[in-house]
Design an enzyme around this catalytic site. Structure first.
Site, PDB file in Angstrom:
ATOM      1  N   GLY A  14       0.804  -1.219   0.000  1.00 53.09           N
ATOM      2  CA  GLY A  14       0.000   0.000   0.000  1.00 53.09           C
ATOM      3  C   GLY A  14       0.834   1.265   0.000  1.00 53.09           C
ATOM      4  O   GLY A  14       0.397   2.305  -0.480  1.00 53.09           O
ATOM      5  N   THR A  74      -0.988  -3.116  -3.740  1.00 46.40           N
ATOM      6  CA  THR A  74      -1.583  -4.158  -4.565  1.00 46.40           C
ATOM      7  C   THR A  74      -1.578  -3.770  -6.047  1.00 46.40           C
ATOM      8  O   THR A  74      -1.966  -2.648  -6.405  1.00 46.40           O
ATOM      9  CB  THR A  74      -3.035  -4.456  -4.119  1.00 46.40           C
ATOM     10  OG1 THR A  74      -3.003  -5.012  -2.819  1.00 46.40           O
ATOM     11  CG2 THR A  74      -3.746  -5.432  -5.055  1.00 46.40           C
ATOM     12  N   ASN A 115      -8.246   4.212   5.222  1.00 45.43           N
ATOM     13  CA  ASN A 115      -8.131   4.397   3.775  1.00 45.43           C
ATOM     14  C   ASN A 115      -9.215   3.609   3.060  1.00 45.43           C
ATOM     15  O   ASN A 115      -9.634   2.546   3.510  1.00 45.43           O
ATOM     16  CB  ASN A 115      -6.725   4.006   3.285  1.00 45.43           C
ATOM     17  CG  ASN A 115      -6.631   2.551   2.857  1.00 45.43           C
ATOM     18  OD1 ASN A 115      -6.993   2.205   1.721  1.00 45.43           O
ATOM     19  ND2 ASN A 115      -6.178   1.689   3.765  1.00 45.43           N
ATOM     20  N   ARG A 116      -9.665   4.195   1.959  1.00 49.76           N
ATOM     21  CA  ARG A 116     -10.550   3.473   1.036  1.00 49.76           C
ATOM     22  C   ARG A 116     -10.057   3.731  -0.392  1.00 49.76           C
ATOM     23  O   ARG A 116     -10.801   4.159  -1.264  1.00 49.76           O
ATOM     24  CB  ARG A 116     -12.010   3.889   1.225  1.00 49.76           C
ATOM     25  CG  ARG A 116     -12.311   5.374   1.211  1.00 49.76           C
ATOM     26  CD  ARG A 116     -13.823   5.634   1.196  1.00 49.76           C
ATOM     27  NE  ARG A 116     -14.150   7.053   1.177  1.00 49.76           N
ATOM     28  CZ  ARG A 116     -14.380   7.817   2.228  1.00 49.76           C
ATOM     29  NH1 ARG A 116     -14.314   7.300   3.447  1.00 49.76           N
ATOM     30  NH2 ARG A 116     -14.676   9.109   2.083  1.00 49.76           N
ATOM     31  N   PHE A 148      -7.448   0.060  -4.583  1.00 50.15           N
ATOM     32  CA  PHE A 148      -6.490  -0.505  -5.552  1.00 50.15           C
ATOM     33  C   PHE A 148      -6.187   0.461  -6.706  1.00 50.15           C
ATOM     34  O   PHE A 148      -6.185   0.059  -7.882  1.00 50.15           O
ATOM     35  CB  PHE A 148      -6.991  -1.835  -6.140  1.00 50.15           C
ATOM     36  CG  PHE A 148      -7.027  -3.000  -5.186  1.00 50.15           C
ATOM     37  CD1 PHE A 148      -6.465  -2.923  -3.921  1.00 50.15           C
ATOM     38  CD2 PHE A 148      -7.623  -4.198  -5.568  1.00 50.15           C
ATOM     39  CE1 PHE A 148      -6.509  -4.001  -3.048  1.00 50.15           C
ATOM     40  CE2 PHE A 148      -7.665  -5.289  -4.708  1.00 50.15           C
ATOM     41  CZ  PHE A 148      -7.115  -5.181  -3.447  1.00 50.15           C
ATOM     42  N   ASN A 206       2.298  -7.819  -4.096  1.00 50.15           N
ATOM     43  CA  ASN A 206       0.941  -8.085  -3.629  1.00 50.15           C
ATOM     44  C   ASN A 206      -0.011  -7.909  -4.809  1.00 50.15           C
ATOM     45  O   ASN A 206       0.019  -6.895  -5.496  1.00 50.15           O
ATOM     46  CB  ASN A 206       0.665  -7.077  -2.499  1.00 50.15           C
ATOM     47  CG  ASN A 206      -0.694  -7.207  -1.878  1.00 50.15           C
ATOM     48  OD1 ASN A 206      -1.706  -7.139  -2.572  1.00 50.15           O
ATOM     49  ND2 ASN A 206      -0.736  -7.342  -0.572  1.00 50.15           N
ATOM     50  N   SER A 220      -8.799  -6.832   1.211  1.00 51.71           N
ATOM     51  CA  SER A 220      -9.038  -5.387   1.185  1.00 51.71           C
ATOM     52  C   SER A 220     -10.528  -5.135   1.356  1.00 51.71           C
ATOM     53  O   SER A 220     -11.345  -5.742   0.671  1.00 51.71           O
ATOM     54  CB  SER A 220      -8.582  -4.781  -0.141  1.00 51.71           C
ATOM     55  OG  SER A 220      -9.097  -3.456  -0.226  1.00 51.71           O
ATOM     56  N   ASN A 237     -11.932  -2.485   0.472  1.00 53.64           N
ATOM     57  CA  ASN A 237     -12.284  -1.384  -0.422  1.00 53.64           C
ATOM     58  C   ASN A 237     -12.617  -1.787  -1.850  1.00 53.64           C
ATOM     59  O   ASN A 237     -12.799  -0.936  -2.704  1.00 53.64           O
ATOM     60  CB  ASN A 237     -11.154  -0.341  -0.407  1.00 53.64           C
ATOM     61  CG  ASN A 237     -10.912   0.177   0.994  1.00 53.64           C
ATOM     62  OD1 ASN A 237     -11.869   0.499   1.695  1.00 53.64           O
ATOM     63  ND2 ASN A 237      -9.666   0.223   1.421  1.00 53.64           N
ATOM     64  N   THR A 238     -12.658  -3.077  -2.118  1.00 48.13           N
ATOM     65  CA  THR A 238     -13.159  -3.585  -3.397  1.00 48.13           C
ATOM     66  C   THR A 238     -14.350  -4.471  -3.053  1.00 48.13           C
ATOM     67  O   THR A 238     -14.179  -5.522  -2.424  1.00 48.13           O
ATOM     68  CB  THR A 238     -12.078  -4.402  -4.141  1.00 48.13           C
ATOM     69  OG1 THR A 238     -10.977  -3.524  -4.455  1.00 48.13           O
ATOM     70  CG2 THR A 238     -12.625  -5.003  -5.433  1.00 48.13           C
ATOM     71  N   LYS A 268      -3.007 -12.918   2.115  1.00 47.55           N
ATOM     72  CA  LYS A 268      -3.186 -11.866   3.132  1.00 47.55           C
ATOM     73  C   LYS A 268      -4.632 -11.827   3.582  1.00 47.55           C
ATOM     74  O   LYS A 268      -5.535 -11.649   2.766  1.00 47.55           O
ATOM     75  CB  LYS A 268      -2.763 -10.513   2.545  1.00 47.55           C
ATOM     76  CG  LYS A 268      -2.826  -9.387   3.583  1.00 47.55           C
ATOM     77  CD  LYS A 268      -2.077  -8.170   3.099  1.00 47.55           C
ATOM     78  CE  LYS A 268      -2.143  -7.039   4.092  1.00 47.55           C
ATOM     79  NZ  LYS A 268      -1.401  -5.866   3.639  1.00 47.55           N
ATOM     80  N   ASN A 285      -4.676  -7.516   7.121  1.00 47.43           N
ATOM     81  CA  ASN A 285      -5.017  -6.275   6.419  1.00 47.43           C
ATOM     82  C   ASN A 285      -5.676  -5.298   7.410  1.00 47.43           C
ATOM     83  O   ASN A 285      -5.714  -5.556   8.613  1.00 47.43           O
ATOM     84  CB  ASN A 285      -5.960  -6.607   5.251  1.00 47.43           C
ATOM     85  CG  ASN A 285      -5.715  -5.697   4.063  1.00 47.43           C
ATOM     86  OD1 ASN A 285      -5.603  -4.479   4.237  1.00 47.43           O
ATOM     87  ND2 ASN A 285      -5.638  -6.255   2.874  1.00 47.43           N
ATOM     88  N   THR A 286      -6.214  -4.209   6.900  1.00 46.54           N
ATOM     89  CA  THR A 286      -6.895  -3.214   7.739  1.00 46.54           C
ATOM     90  C   THR A 286      -8.236  -3.773   8.225  1.00 46.54           C
ATOM     91  O   THR A 286      -8.762  -4.738   7.670  1.00 46.54           O
ATOM     92  CB  THR A 286      -7.157  -1.940   6.929  1.00 46.54           C
ATOM     93  OG1 THR A 286      -7.878  -2.303   5.741  1.00 46.54           O
ATOM     94  CG2 THR A 286      -5.862  -1.272   6.514  1.00 46.54           C
ATOM     95  N   GLY A 334      -2.962   1.046  11.908  1.00 48.13           N
ATOM     96  CA  GLY A 334      -2.222   1.755  12.944  1.00 48.13           C
ATOM     97  C   GLY A 334      -2.502   1.199  14.336  1.00 48.13           C
ATOM     98  O   GLY A 334      -3.000   0.078  14.485  1.00 48.13           O
TER      99      GLY A 334
HETATM  100  C1  LIG Z   1      -3.051   3.964   2.772  1.00 47.92           C
HETATM  101  C2  LIG Z   1      -2.996   2.482   2.859  1.00 47.92           C
HETATM  102  C3  LIG Z   1      -3.075   1.730   1.705  1.00 47.92           C
HETATM  103  C4  LIG Z   1      -3.027   0.342   1.779  1.00 47.92           C
HETATM  104  N1  LIG Z   1      -3.073  -0.384   0.630  1.00 47.92           N
HETATM  105  C5  LIG Z   1      -2.950  -1.716   0.676  1.00 47.92           C
HETATM  106  C6  LIG Z   1      -2.926  -2.478  -0.505  1.00 47.92           C
HETATM  107  O1  LIG Z   1      -2.980  -1.954  -1.611  1.00 47.92           O
HETATM  108  N2  LIG Z   1      -2.838  -3.835  -0.390  1.00 47.92           N
HETATM  109  C7  LIG Z   1      -2.755  -4.466   0.815  1.00 47.92           C
HETATM  110  O2  LIG Z   1      -2.660  -5.690   0.879  1.00 47.92           O
HETATM  111  N3  LIG Z   1      -2.742  -3.755   1.969  1.00 47.92           N
HETATM  112  C8  LIG Z   1      -2.839  -2.403   1.926  1.00 47.92           C
HETATM  113  N4  LIG Z   1      -2.826  -1.691   3.082  1.00 47.92           N
HETATM  114  C9  LIG Z   1      -2.772  -2.411   4.376  1.00 47.92           C
HETATM  115  C10 LIG Z   1      -1.357  -2.508   4.926  1.00 47.92           C
HETATM  116  O3  LIG Z   1      -0.534  -3.273   4.088  1.00 47.92           O
HETATM  117  C11 LIG Z   1      -1.381  -3.160   6.328  1.00 47.92           C
HETATM  118  O4  LIG Z   1      -1.886  -4.473   6.206  1.00 47.92           O
HETATM  119  C12 LIG Z   1      -2.225  -2.381   7.319  1.00 47.92           C
HETATM  120  O5  LIG Z   1      -2.126  -1.005   7.101  1.00 47.92           O
HETATM  121  C13 LIG Z   1      -1.856  -2.702   8.759  1.00 47.92           C
HETATM  122  O6  LIG Z   1      -0.526  -2.322   9.029  1.00 47.92           O
HETATM  123  P1  LIG Z   1      -0.144  -0.916   9.740  1.00 47.92           P
HETATM  124  O7  LIG Z   1      -1.036  -0.802  10.954  1.00 47.92           O
HETATM  125  O8  LIG Z   1       1.303  -1.038  10.093  1.00 47.92           O
HETATM  126  O9  LIG Z   1      -0.401   0.132   8.741  1.00 47.92           O
HETATM  127  C14 LIG Z   1      -2.882  -0.298   3.032  1.00 47.92           C
HETATM  128  C15 LIG Z   1      -2.796   0.473   4.199  1.00 47.92           C
HETATM  129  C16 LIG Z   1      -2.844   1.845   4.123  1.00 47.92           C
HETATM  130  C17 LIG Z   1      -2.731   2.641   5.395  1.00 47.92           C
END
Ligand SMILES: Cc1cc2nc3c(=O)[nH]c(=O)nc-3n(C[C@H](O)[C@H](O)[C@H](O)COP(=O)(O)O)c2cc1C
Length: 350
Positions: free
Chosen positions: A61, A84, A109-110, A113, A137, A171, A173-174, A209, A238-239, A260
């Protein structure tokens, strides 16, 4: 440190503009970045058939288009996960789609992709001098009418430039994507991917994931399917779509995935639960809310061989990467571990 000062200035800008500027500056000036000192040998670990200088990676991400893996490795990450990446370029969701929750040390975040598509990523990654571990990814396009085919296509195209492939089925967001975590769907997807890997004669490790919003029954299914499928590991997590009642930021009600500090506990619980279900059969990557060496250590004790972070980097700047390694070494020394690999899963033994 000048990089941390630059990161503080960027935090004055809207979140997505700051991120775009960070990528642009890193891409333009990456060669000038000071290289981190070599990692402490106690942090070296061999998993997935690769030698990691340290187990702390950059989560997916941050570098969605594989523009800056080498500068990120240079500042001390043991590995970088790009993406991704989807087969075709797509714009992602309407802006604004990235929100700071500064009071909570979190982000929502939303993005959806947004990425340049696999051909652009192959061109960038193919042009780099290999060295340092870069995972990719992969995901399905939003308008795809055959999602399994999208993952298969992305795997076939990207496997040659990847040290591992992460299959993102989590994710939020899809729309509908997370349904691929259901037993039958996941079985079908992983069979398609392992068959494709065999057909191409490739040995690239495949990791899935998963989301943190799964109940025990879903975890049982995923553990069972994953261990039988022939894939190598799971990335947890993931989130989250959950919104803990402790959130204080005015942005807390925004739709999307929360990352976070508030994600640390739930994602570590799921990681612990997955290790209990899969033991040594799968490599686990712990991600969610890691902001210190103690956090990384907790993930490792819960069962992670590797750890990733993203959100804390946005708040604390690039100096975090080496600081976290120093703290992790202190945690290992305190508990009498001579090597990080010895601490993997330690929470299950005590
Ligand atoms: C802005 C943003 C974009 C993200 N985009 C992706 C993504 O494209 N693919 C994915 O697998 N995870 C994505 N994530 C999730 C992160 O890889 C991670 O799993 C998640 O943020 C938890 O870790 P953290 O608390 O250290 O951020 C994204 C996270 C953030 C904050």
């Amino acid at each position: 440190m000048i990089l941390d000062a630059a990161a503080s200035i960027l935090r004055l800008f809207p979140a997505e503009s700051a991120h775009r500027a960070t990528i642009w500056l890193t891409e333009a000036l990456g060669g000038l970045l000071p290289a981190a000192a070599p990692s402490d040998p106690r942090l070296a670990i061999r998993v997935l058939g690769r030698d990691f200088a340290n187990p702390i990676g950059l989560a997916a991400g941050f570098d969605k288009d594989a523009r800056v893996p080498d500068p990120m490795l240079k500042i001390g990450f043991g590995f970088v996960e790009c993406g991704t990446i989807t087969p075709r370029r797509q714009a992602g969701n309407a802006q604004p789609r990235l929100f700071r929750l500064a009071e909570d040390r979190a982000v929502i975040n939303r993005m959806g992709f947004n990425n340049d598509g696999m051909d652009a990523a192959v061109a960038r990654l193919g042009a780099r001098r290999r060295g340092g571990i870069v995972g990719i990814n992969i995901g399905a396009n939003k308008d795809s009418n055959d999602r399994v085919a999208d993952y298969r296509t992305a795997l076939a195209r990207l496997a040659l430039v990847a040290d591992y492939v992460a299959v993102n089925v989590s994710s939020p967001n899809t729309p509908g994507l997370r349904g691929l975590q259901d037993r039958d769907e996941l079985e079908r997807l992983l069979a398609a991917l392992t068959q494709m890997r065999n057909r191409l004669g490739l040995s690239v490790p495949i990791l899935v994931k998963i989301a943190p919003d799964l109940d025990g029954h879903a975890l049982d299914d995923i553990a069972d399917v994953a261990t039988k499928s022939g894939i190598e590991g799971l990335i947890v997590s993931n989130t989250t779509i959950a919104r803990p009642s402790t959130l204080r930021s005015p942005n807390a009600a925004e739709a999307g995935g929360l990352s976070g500090a508030p994600l640390f506990e739930p994602s570590t619980e799921i990681l612990h639960a997955m290790h209990a279900r899969t033991g040594a059969k799968l490599v686990l990557v712990g991600v969610g809310g890691v902001a210190s060496g103690a956090d990384a250590y907790a993930k490792i004790r819960a069962g992670a061989s590797l750890v990733q972070l993203y959100t804390a980097l946005a708040y604390r700047g690039p100096g975090l990467v080496t600081r976290l390694q120093r703290e992790l070494v202190e945690c290992l020394a305190r508990d009498g571990f001579t090597h990080v690999g010895d601490a993997v899963g330690a929470a299950h033994r005590s």
